[in-house]
Design an enzyme around this catalytic site. Structure first.
Site, short mmCIF file in Angstrom:
data_model
loop_
_atom_site.label_atom_id
_atom_site.label_comp_id
_atom_site.label_asym_id
_atom_site.label_seq_id
_atom_site.Cartn_x
_atom_site.Cartn_y
_atom_site.Cartn_z
N HIS A 217 39.65 42.22 42.36
CA HIS A 217 39.61 43.66 42.64
C HIS A 217 39.05 43.95 44.03
O HIS A 217 37.92 44.42 44.16
CB HIS A 217 38.71 44.36 41.60
CG HIS A 217 39.18 44.26 40.18
ND1 HIS A 217 38.41 44.67 39.12
CD2 HIS A 217 40.32 43.79 39.64
CE1 HIS A 217 39.06 44.47 37.98
NE2 HIS A 217 40.22 43.92 38.27
N HIS B 196 43.48 49.41 40.57
CA HIS B 196 42.97 48.30 39.78
C HIS B 196 42.60 47.10 40.67
O HIS B 196 41.42 46.83 40.85
CB HIS B 196 44.04 47.91 38.74
CG HIS B 196 43.67 46.77 37.85
ND1 HIS B 196 44.49 46.34 36.84
CD2 HIS B 196 42.60 45.95 37.83
CE1 HIS B 196 43.92 45.31 36.21
NE2 HIS B 196 42.77 45.06 36.80
N GLU C 32 42.17 40.15 30.46
CA GLU C 32 43.43 40.25 31.19
C GLU C 32 44.16 38.90 31.30
O GLU C 32 44.93 38.69 32.24
CB GLU C 32 43.20 40.86 32.57
CG GLU C 32 42.69 42.29 32.45
CD GLU C 32 42.72 43.04 33.77
OE1 GLU C 32 43.43 44.05 33.84
OE2 GLU C 32 42.04 42.59 34.72
N HIS D 142 43.50 36.76 40.07
CA HIS D 142 43.42 38.21 39.85
C HIS D 142 42.02 38.66 40.22
O HIS D 142 41.03 38.11 39.73
CB HIS D 142 43.72 38.58 38.40
CG HIS D 142 43.45 40.03 38.12
ND1 HIS D 142 44.17 41.04 38.72
CD2 HIS D 142 42.50 40.65 37.36
CE1 HIS D 142 43.68 42.21 38.33
NE2 HIS D 142 42.67 42.00 37.50
ZN LIG Z 1 41.50 43.44 36.56
#
Ligand SMILES: [Zn+2]
Length: 242
Positions: free
Chosen positions: A97, A163, A76, A95
């Site tokens: 989760h 996500h 990603e 980033h």
């Molecule tokens: Zn991710």
């Protein structure tokens, strides 16, 4: 603290505080117009909680570079690359989760401004409104990264429904700021999910009370908070040596 160590510690904080499921998540820092330091995956990958400075490599926005060695950029990477392209004011991207944000997004739990001084950074996120990227896709292509950047707009955090989240930071303490915003969004989502479970009747803040919730500034919100979380890592035996 070197920049690679700073990013490694940022990753460990996200892992230690439950904002990442095992190996998923990454932190980056802009190092030039087209370059960034980013948490990569090496041959001995052990997950975000055990990130080492060696896992942080310097690459171009397209993911190439001599510094990469045996490491691979995250699938990603386009989240980082396209947000950095779209936002010249942004220097760091987180980033991860967080399960709380996942649940709030899946169940459509609104992130309402119902609390104040409990956590002013989290309250301010609720007051400003948190944008949502509605697709639960793996952001492994630049087109998808551009969708994420567009959904983020000029805000500091983004819920990626089904996500995770993206949070950004700017300036001298960009990594600390981005981590602080990710933690604040997690606080907001955890309170929102639990509040919804209890019936979701909490009234929203009054304008008079909102006026008494000052921004205490980056030194208070970001630097001190980060130092606190470094101390927790030390307590847990997870702090890395200089
Ligand atoms: Zn991710």
């Amino acid at each position: 603290m070197s920049r690679r160590l700073l990013i490694a510690h940022a990753c460990r904080i996200l892992g230690a505080r439950g904002l990442a499921e095992d190996v998923l998540g990454h932190v980056s820092l802009r190092t030039g117009p087209d370059r960034l330091l980013v948490r990569c995956r090496g041959p001995q990958e052990e997950g975000l909680l055990f990130t080492r400075p060696d896992d942080v490599r310097e690459v171009d926005l397209d993911g190439s570079g001599a510094d990469l060695g045996d490491w691979a950029v995250p699938n990603e990477l386009p989240i980082h690359a396209e947000v950095l392209r779209a936002r010249p004011d942004v220097d760091a991207v987180v980033h991860c989760h967080p399960p709380s944000v996942l649940l709030a997004g899946l169940e459509g739990v609104p992130l309402r401004p119902v609390f104040g001084a409990y956590s002013i950074p989290a309250a301010r996120l609720a007051l400003e409104g948190v944008p949502v990227y509605p697709r639960s896709v793996l952001v492994r292509r630049p087109e998808l990264g551009r969708e994420v950047a567009a959904a983020l707009g000029d805000k500091s955090v983004l819920v990626m429904r089904g996500h995770g989240i993206t949070a950004v930071g700017s300036g001298e303490h960009a990594v600390e700021q981005a981590v602080g915003r990710a933690l604040a969004l997690d606080v907001l989502a955890r309170v929102s999910v639990e509040s919804a479970r209890l019936g979701g009747r909490a009234p929203e803040l009054t304008p008079e009370d909102v006026a008494e919730l000052p921004d205490l500034g980056g030194a208070f919100n970001d630097v001190m908070l980060f130092r606190h979380h470094l101390a927790r890592l030390r307590h847990e035996g997870l702090l890395l040596a200089e």
